[in-house]
Design a protein around this motif. Structure first.
Motif, short mmCIF file in Angstrom:
data_model
loop_
_atom_site.label_atom_id
_atom_site.label_comp_id
_atom_site.label_asym_id
_atom_site.label_seq_id
_atom_site.Cartn_x
_atom_site.Cartn_y
_atom_site.Cartn_z
N TYR A 1 0.80 -1.23 0.00
CA TYR A 1 0.00 0.00 0.00
C TYR A 1 0.83 1.28 0.00
N THR A 2 2.08 1.20 0.49
CA THR A 2 2.88 2.41 0.70
C THR A 2 4.27 2.26 0.11
N ASP A 3 4.93 3.42 -0.15
CA ASP A 3 6.27 3.42 -0.72
C ASP A 3 7.33 3.30 0.38
N ASP B 1 6.91 5.18 3.49
CA ASP B 1 5.67 4.89 4.20
C ASP B 1 4.54 5.83 3.82
N GLN B 2 4.60 6.34 2.59
CA GLN B 2 3.54 7.19 2.07
C GLN B 2 2.60 6.36 1.19
N LEU B 3 1.31 6.58 1.32
CA LEU B 3 0.35 5.86 0.48
C LEU B 3 0.65 6.09 -1.00
N PHE B 4 0.55 5.04 -1.80
CA PHE B 4 0.71 5.21 -3.24
C PHE B 4 -0.37 6.15 -3.76
N SER B 5 0.01 7.06 -4.63
CA SER B 5 -0.94 8.06 -5.13
C SER B 5 -2.05 7.45 -5.96
N ASN C 1 -3.56 4.47 -5.26
CA ASN C 1 -4.29 3.43 -4.52
C ASN C 1 -5.78 3.44 -4.86
N PHE D 1 -5.63 3.39 7.36
CA PHE D 1 -4.49 4.19 6.94
C PHE D 1 -4.73 5.64 7.34
#
Length: 270
Positions: A106-108, A111-115, A117, A180
C-alpha cells in the motif's frame, strides 16, 4: 450451506502475504467454509511482493486479455491462480503491471500511500466482477475483507446492478481496524463517477479516507461482520443507523458463527 457458493474477496490472504488479523481471518473464513462442503473462490490483488515461483502462481490465458477502463484509460487485466497447499482451494489474483508490479503493498519506501491506490481499488473491484463473469460462477454470498476490496459492494450495487449473475448474491463486509492515515487521491470520487454517473452514493467517499471508504461498503452491503475487536465508534454507529444485520467479533467460534450468519442471510432471501 453445503454446495452453496461463497466468493471471498480480500485485500490480503495468508500465505501470500504476512500474517495479520485481516489476512488470517480471510483465509480461515474460506478454509472453514470449504471444509464444510461450500464451494469457494478466493480473490486478492497480485502485489509485487508475492513470490510467484514459491507460491506457484501461473497466468490463466483464457481469463486474461481483457482491458478494464479506469478513469477513461484502458488497463490490461491479467489473471493468475495458485492453490493453497493442503487445502485444495484455488486463489485468483487480479494483476496489472502498472498497478501491482511494485515491490510493496500500500505504501512506498517512505511509508507514504501510493498516489494511485484509488485506481488500484477500482481496478481490483472491476477485475473481480469481470473474472467471475467469465467463470460464469454465480455466488450466493460475496464476503469482502479489507479496504482495498471495499469498493466492490458499491460497484456491484451500481455499475453491475443489471448483471444477472449477481442479482441473488448477498454481500457481507468484514470491518477491520487496519486503517491508513490521511486520504486517497482527491480525484477518487470523480474517477468512480466516470463509471457510476450521477449516483448519489458517490458522495459518501467525497473525502476518500479509510472511514468513508468503509462507510460506502457498509451502505452497499447486506450484512456486516466485526473482523476486529475494536471498530471505531463512528463505524459502529453508522452500522446501527443503517439497521444492517451484523455479527460481533468472533474468536473461538468463527467457524460455525460465519457459516450460520451466511445461512441466516440466505434464508431471509427465500
Amino acid at each position: 450451506m453445503k454446495d452453496k457458493r461463497v466468493l471471498f474477496v480480500s485485500s490480503e490472504v495468508v500465505p501470500y502475504l504476512p500474517e495479520t488479523e485481516l489476512s488470517s481471518t480471510a483465509f480461515l473464513a474460506a478454509k472453514n467454509a470449504h471444509s464444510k462442503g461450500v464451494q469457494t473462490r478466493i480473490f486478492m490483488p497480485r502485489y509485487g511482493v508475492i513470490n510467484e515461483r514459491r507460491h506457484q502462481l501461473h497466468e490463466v490465458i483464457r481469463l486474461s486479455g481483457m482491458n478494464l477502463v479506469v478513469n477513461d484509460i484502458d488497463m490490461p487485466l491479467i489473471i493468475k491462480v495458485a492453490s493453497i497447499p493442503k487445502e485444495r482451494m484455488q486463489v485468483y489474483f487480479i494483476d496489472n503491471e502498472e498497478y501491482f508490479k511494485r515491490k510493496a503493498v500500500y505504501t512506498d519506501e517512505d511509508d507514504q500511500l501510493f498516489s494511485d491506490n484509488d485506481e488500484r481499488a477500482i481496478f481490483f473491484a472491476k477485475g473481480v466482477v469481470e473474472t467471475v463473469k467469465k467463470l460464469n460462477w454465480a455466488p450466493d454470498i460475496i464476503h469482502v475483507h479489507g479496504w482495498m476490496a471495499s469498493l466492490l459492494p458499491l460497484y456491484l450495487r451500481e455499475f453491475y446492478k443489471e448483471e444477472p449473475l449477481f442479482t441473488e448474491s448477498k454481500i457481507v463486509t468484514s470491518l477491520y481496524n487496519n486503517g491508513f492515515e490521511g486520504d486517497l487521491s482527491a480525484d477518487m470520487s470523480s474517477k468512480i463517477a466516470f463509471d457510476l454517473n450521477e449516483s448519489d452514493k458517490i458522495s459518501t467517499i467525497q473525502t476518500p479516507n479509510h472511514t468513508n471508504i468503509l462507510k460506502s461498503a457498509i451502505e452497499n452491503s447486506d450484512a456486516l461482520i466485526h473482523g476486529s475487536e475494536d471498530i471505531s465508534e463512528e463505524l459502529t454507529t453508522f452500522i446501527e443507523e443503517k439497521e444492517k444485520p451484523s455479527l460481533g467479533y468472533q474468536v473461538e467460534n468463527l467457524k460455525e458463527a460465519y457459516l450460520n450468519f451466511y445461512a441466516d442471510l440466505l434464508s431471509d432471501n427465500q
